[in-house]
Design a protein around this motif. Structure first.
Motif, PDB file in Angstrom:
ATOM      1  N   GLY A  52      -2.344 -36.424  13.741  1.00  0.00           N
ATOM      2  CA  GLY A  52      -2.837 -35.457  13.729  1.00  0.00           C
ATOM      3  C   GLY A  52      -3.044 -33.928  13.158  1.00  0.00           C
ATOM      4  O   GLY A  52      -4.769 -34.502  13.145  1.00  0.00           O
ATOM      5  N   ARG A  53      -3.329 -33.056  13.639  1.00  0.00           N
ATOM      6  CA  ARG A  53      -3.598 -32.190  13.180  1.00  0.00           C
ATOM      7  C   ARG A  53      -4.539 -32.026  12.305  1.00  0.00           C
ATOM      8  O   ARG A  53      -3.692 -32.212  10.617  1.00  0.00           O
ATOM      9  CB  ARG A  53      -3.192 -30.765  13.423  1.00  0.00           C
ATOM     10  CG  ARG A  53      -1.552 -30.316  12.806  1.00  0.00           C
ATOM     11  CD  ARG A  53      -1.506 -28.503  14.093  1.00  0.00           C
ATOM     12  NE  ARG A  53      -2.358 -27.499  13.065  1.00  0.00           N
ATOM     13  CZ  ARG A  53      -2.446 -26.786  12.289  1.00  0.00           C
ATOM     14  NH1 ARG A  53      -1.214 -27.485  11.318  1.00  0.00           N
ATOM     15  NH2 ARG A  53      -3.005 -26.153  11.594  1.00  0.00           N
ATOM     16  N   ASN A  54      -5.748 -31.577  11.584  1.00  0.00           N
ATOM     17  CA  ASN A  54      -5.799 -30.977  10.068  1.00  0.00           C
ATOM     18  C   ASN A  54      -5.400 -29.270   9.774  1.00  0.00           C
ATOM     19  O   ASN A  54      -6.464 -28.208  10.983  1.00  0.00           O
ATOM     20  CB  ASN A  54      -7.018 -31.053  10.243  1.00  0.00           C
ATOM     21  CG  ASN A  54      -8.003 -30.446   8.494  1.00  0.00           C
ATOM     22  OD1 ASN A  54      -7.773 -29.541   8.385  1.00  0.00           O
ATOM     23  ND2 ASN A  54      -8.398 -32.073   7.843  1.00  0.00           N
ATOM     24  N   PRO A  55      -4.820 -29.278   8.876  1.00  0.00           N
ATOM     25  CA  PRO A  55      -4.052 -27.773   8.833  1.00  0.00           C
ATOM     26  C   PRO A  55      -5.634 -26.766   7.974  1.00  0.00           C
ATOM     27  O   PRO A  55      -5.830 -24.968   7.751  1.00  0.00           O
ATOM     28  CB  PRO A  55      -3.792 -27.858   7.468  1.00  0.00           C
ATOM     29  CG  PRO A  55      -3.203 -28.771   6.954  1.00  0.00           C
ATOM     30  CD  PRO A  55      -4.508 -29.855   7.543  1.00  0.00           C
ATOM     31  N   TYR A  56      -6.354 -27.381   8.231  1.00  0.00           N
ATOM     32  CA  TYR A  56      -7.805 -26.101   7.237  1.00  0.00           C
ATOM     33  C   TYR A  56      -9.025 -25.487   8.083  1.00  0.00           C
ATOM     34  O   TYR A  56      -9.895 -25.617   7.292  1.00  0.00           O
ATOM     35  CB  TYR A  56      -7.781 -26.905   5.843  1.00  0.00           C
ATOM     36  CG  TYR A  56      -6.736 -27.057   4.512  1.00  0.00           C
ATOM     37  CD1 TYR A  56      -5.966 -26.191   5.015  1.00  0.00           C
ATOM     38  CD2 TYR A  56      -6.258 -27.776   4.074  1.00  0.00           C
ATOM     39  CE1 TYR A  56      -4.498 -26.297   4.219  1.00  0.00           C
ATOM     40  CE2 TYR A  56      -5.492 -28.588   3.599  1.00  0.00           C
ATOM     41  CZ  TYR A  56      -4.293 -27.212   3.056  1.00  0.00           C
ATOM     42  OH  TYR A  56      -3.723 -27.358   2.797  1.00  0.00           O
ATOM     43  N   GLY A  57      -8.928 -26.223   9.350  1.00  0.00           N
ATOM     44  CA  GLY A  57      -9.755 -25.736   9.966  1.00  0.00           C
ATOM     45  C   GLY A  57     -10.291 -26.835  10.904  1.00  0.00           C
ATOM     46  O   GLY A  57     -11.757 -27.048  11.414  1.00  0.00           O
TER      47      GLY A  57
END
Length: 439
Positions: free
Chosen positions: A233-238
């Protein structure tokens, strides 16, 4: 021992230099001195850290050093701490001769910090499970192996970074050659099972290390090796999205962050050692920025160097808020960049340390290169050397003070080094001080 802390050496260095001159008055809010005004000029030169890392380092035993060493990784994957009875694999305590010889050889080749894996997969007896694969506690010879590893580190004058887990743990539960190997992913996803892992495995292991008379030799815990390969999934910190390995049971960033954070907090509550995470690459530079690690650790190989080259400083890579150790890189060369050039770049560009991969596969020539770098920066890469007698360090190691007579390795004595005329070599600074007439 005073609980150690990480120091961003750029900020500390002016103060250290001022202490040596007995005038570090800017370090206090009220402009007061440090009570060293009556120390003579000659004596004040011996106060405090004699050779802090010049542009970045990790503080331990009152010494700011470039954390220099090598990945030992393992002798027996998943078996060094706990053993694997079914495969006749012995832990450190039962195979101490082998490990002592290896640690001594690493030390003789300039390594001061050794990164060593503990439970990279649950194939051994080191962790006990019930029928539902809930962790029940430490098993096998895990505690004895930990204690022996710290004792051997003291004997061979090295420091350990113990890496608890690895992305390898995230393979689904399976059987191999008669051994059942539980996966870590269901534990990470489950609050109750994670509670059990922390309470029954992480905390007891950290307490056992802290109870050792050689606890000073455990410089850091590495929570997990390259966890990014087991995140989906995505990384939440950019950072860029994760690209997990297909054979792993990958978890979300939130689940992995909770696991890393809770493990970090438990280690800090039970142990005075520092804590880090073995990040796969600076591609995910911010992944553990919300976790209370003491320093960042990243790994670099050719594929990483193509996009995030070795010669960029941590600040240029966007990770200037904490020290950065390059925890893995090819011990031979990186993208055609020779070892010495690579290491000098890390050293001069503000990295806090570097540890090559790995001792088990290194050639003699590669180990000699490792030693050559250490010889050029002998004191700045050695946590046992370079602390003055006045206001001396709090560590229990065998090296350090200005009159310590510690040889640079266990291979040759101080008397031998002196007889060969080696006292004035750069790599002998901080060693054999009594024999070499520096007391």
């Amino acid at each position: 021992m005073v609980k150690a802390s990480v120091t961003w050496a750029r900020g500390l260095l002016p103060c250290l230099l001022a202490v040596a001159a007995a005038a570090c008055t800017a370090a206090t809010d009220d402009g007061g001195d440090l009570g060293l005004d009556d120390v003579g000029t000659e004596e004040s030169a011996a106060v405090g850290d004699q050779c802090p890392a010049p542009s970045g380092g990790i503080s331990w035993n009152d010494r700011v050093r470039f954390m220099y060493g090598v990945n030992y990784a393992w002798s027996q994957f998943g078996g060094d701490f706990g053993g694997i009875t079914g495969w006749n694999v012995r832990g450190v305590a039962a195979a101490q001769g082998e490990h002592a010889a290896n640690l001594a050889d690493m030390r003789a080749h300039g390594a001061n910090v050794i990164r060593w894996w503990v439970f990279p997969e649950f194939r051994g007896e080191g962790v006990r499970f019930d029928g539902s694969e809930t962790p029940l506690g430490l098993g096998g010879t895990a505690v004895q192996d930990l204690q022996k590893a710290l004792e051997l580190a003291e004997r061979e004058d090295v420091y350990l970074m113990l890496c608890l887990f690895s992305f390898d743990n995230f393979r689904p539960s399976h059987d191999t050659s008669g051994i059942h190997i539980p996966g870590l992913a269901p534990i990470v996803r489950s609050t109750s099972k994670l509670d059990s892992l922390i309470a029954n495995v992480v905390r007891p292991l950290a307490r056992a290390a802290e109870a050792s008379p050689y606890k000073n030799r455990l410089i850091a815990w590495d929570v997990i090796n390259e966890p990014e390969w087991a995140i989906t999934g995505r990384n939440p910190y950019g950072d860029e999205a994760y690209t997990p390995m297909s054979e792993l049971d990958a978890v979300s960033h939130a689940d992995m962050e909770r696991f890393v954070s809770r493990t970090t907090d438990a280690l800090k509550a039970e142990s005075s050692a520092l804590v880090t995470v073995g990040g796969a690459a600076v591609k995910w530079a911010k992944a553990w920025s919300r976790v209370d690690v003491d320093f960042y650790q990243f790994h670099i190989y050719d594929w990483v160097n193509e996009w995030w080259p070795y010669y960029l400083s941590p600040e240029e890579l966007g990770v200037g808020d904490k020290p950065v150790v390059m925890g893995e890189f090819p011990i031979g060369s990186l993208s055609g960049v020779p070892y010495q050039q690579l290491l000098e770049s890390f050293y001069e560009n503000g990295y806090a340390g570097a540890m090559g991969w790995d001792y088990g596969t290194a050639t003699g020539a590669q180990l000699d290169q490792m030693r050559d770098f250490a010889s050029r920066h002998a004191c700045e890469t050695d946590y046992s050397a370079g602390y003055g007698e006045i206001g001396g360090g709090s560590g229990t190691g065998t090296g350090g003070g200005t009159c310590a007579d510690t040889p640079p390795s266990s291979q040759y004595t101080c008397a031998q080094q002196a007889s060969w005329g080696k006292c004035n070599e750069s790599w002998m600074q901080g060693f054999c001080n009594d024999t070499c007439g520096r007391c």
